[in-house]
Design a protein around this motif. Structure first.
Motif: not given
Length: 493
Positions: A42-45, A50-56, A76-92
């Motif tokens: 949770l701390v990591d998340l 705080t840098d969701l857009v900058a790093f993801h 190829s292995l990262s689910l977070h790489a399926v989409s580059g949209a900030a909202w998609f990262q926020a959902c994950l």
């Protein structure tokens, strides 16, 4: 692969009993480990958010196209790489938080741990440039924890059950314990090889590295002799780390408390990522039953006002009504066999990693692509001779010169705290690659152009990245040196 004896009268059985006592784990220690790992997740998340857009996200420093070019397997292995949209990262991120909370409460603990591991590895692969060894250790311990009963005590999973184990001893618990001790022991080897820890010089230098020191570390920098006095006890503690396995009872409890105190000191003095939290979770595995009995005797009377029995009954009913996972004797048999094979493989892998990392086999490669000096520092070898920080400024079309990343530093040559110029430890890790890769500097400049234009509501014309450096020596630190790393013309918006 159980470590419990079958015939207590034979020498083999006595050996099994000794191994079970030392390589087994109290079920309450597993529960504390589960909770601490969940809190670390949770701390990591929170820090990553705080840098969701900058790093993801694709608008950050490492778009998916760049990730695919530099780290094709990770992309190829990262689910977070399926989409580059900030909202998609926020959902994950939200999904990962839900799984971490489930792990904290012990709701379908193994399933929650497996889901947490999958999303943790996925987010780590999304941007390898911001990882350090603490991230790798967290993923390793979480993976090993899938082979032990995390929900045996202090969990929703355990409510209403009368067959809860008090002590768990298997190849999987052995792998977990040996992994933690291996980290300590290999760090002891690196420090002894460096040669500057015995005299306290290394710690005196560490507290002068202003880009690493925080909180109490900033005060220790003014009293270097006091900081140096800490070096020998810390090194002695690392050398004594195998005693975490060999000792039992009160002696083991005392040693664990010393390690916990050391990790608290680390947390309050230097910024080394998730390491203090991860190591704290790992070392509580060694607390014996006597320690947990004492904790329960002192804590239980204070829990009565919270009507835990009522909540326990309600949660028990909810757990019984929840759909059960499909099972059968054949499935259970294959699960036991698979668990045994994986536990044995994990144990062998941990031992092989320990041997390789101290030089008996091929040396451990830096997983983050850091330079040799940075990698040694990541493994707590002798600290580097200098520390750096970076100014990223943008010139707007209005003529203003602004801080592109929002660090709000008035004088970059003499910031009040060099550690704060980075924002957090992941930015420091990312910027440590600027010297070794011009591509990383260009990606940072591209992001800074977009960030500055959005932040100041004006078009950024160009971005300048400047490196500042100070050397550390016995008398203090050198004057600040500086050099321009990159001057980047921003594309038209």
């Amino acid at each position: 692969m159980s470590l419990h004896p079958n015939d207590a009268s034979s020498p083999a059985a006595r050996l099994h009993a000794a191994l079970a006592r030392r390589l087994g784990v109290d079920a309450r220690a597993l529960a504390a480990f589960r909770a601490l790992v969940a809190i670390t997740l949770l701390v990591d998340l929170l820090l990553r958010a705080t840098d969701l857009v900058a790093f993801h996200a694709d608008r950050g420093v490492l778009p998916r196209a760049a990730l695919a070019e530099q780290y094709p397997l990770a992309e190829s292995l990262s689910l977070h790489a399926v989409s580059g949209a900030a909202w998609f990262q926020a959902c994950l991120f939200v999904l990962a938080a839900v799984l971490a909370i489930a792990l904290l409460l012990g709701v379908r603990s193994r399933l929650a741990a497996a889901g947490s591991l999958a999303l943790l590895v996925s987010v780590q692969l999304r941007n390898p440039l911001v990882l350090n060894s603490g991230d790798v250790l967290l993923a390793t311990l979480l993976a090993l924890s899938l082979l032990v009963p995390l929900g045996e005590r202090w969990s929703v999973d355990a409510l209403g059950r009368s067959d809860r184990d008090r002590h768990v001893a298997s190849a999987a618990t052995a792998a977990l314990c040996l992994q933690v001790v291996t980290v300590y022991a290999t760090n002891a080897v690196f420090k002894l090889r460096g040669g500057r820890w015995l005299g306290g010089d290394a710690v005196r230098d560490v507290v002068r590295l202003d880009s690493f020191t925080i909180l109490l570390g900033n005060y220790l920098a003014e009293i270097p002799d006091l900081a140096g006095a800490v070096a020998v006890p810390w090194l002695a503690l690392l050398v004594a780390s195998p005693l975490l396995i060999l000792l039992t009872g009160r002696a083991r409890t005392a040693l664990v408390l010393l390690f916990l105190g050391a990790h608290l000191g680390m947390f309050l003095t230097v910024t080394v990522g998730l390491f203090p939290l991860v190591l704290t979770a790992g070392v509580v595995l060694f607390l014996p039953a006597s320690a947990w009995d004492a904790v329960e005797r002192r804590v239980r009377p204070h829990l009565a006002p919270f009507a835990l029995d009522w909540w326990a009954d309600a949660l028990t009913v909810a757990r019984r009504r929840a759909p059960a996972l499909p099972t059968s004797p054949a499935i259970a048999r294959w699960r036991r066999r698979a668990g045994l094979a994986l536990a044995a493989l994990a144990l062998v892998s941990v031992l092989a990693w320990g041997v390789g990392s101290v030089g008996a086999a091929d040396p451990l490669a830096p997983v983050d692509g850091a330079e040799t000096e940075d990698y040694k520092w990541a493994m707590f070898d002798d600290p580097p001779a200098a520390y750096r920080w970076y100014g990223v400024t943008a010139r707007l079309d209005t003529g203003r010169e602004v801080d592109a990343l929002g660090r709000s530093v008035e004088d970059w040559t003499a910031p009040p705290d060099a550690a704060r110029t980075y924002g957090n430890f992941r930015w420091r890790k990312f910027m440590s690659d600027i010297d070794g890769s011009g591509v990383t500097a260009e990606r940072l400049a591209e992001y800074a152009c977009r960030r500055a234009s959005a932040r100041y509501d004006a078009d950024a014309e160009h971005v300048t990245i400047t490196e500042y450096e100070r050397y550390v020596y016995d008398g203090g630190t050198s004057p600040t040196g500086q050099r321009q790393v990159l001057r980047y013309a921003c594309p038209l918006q």
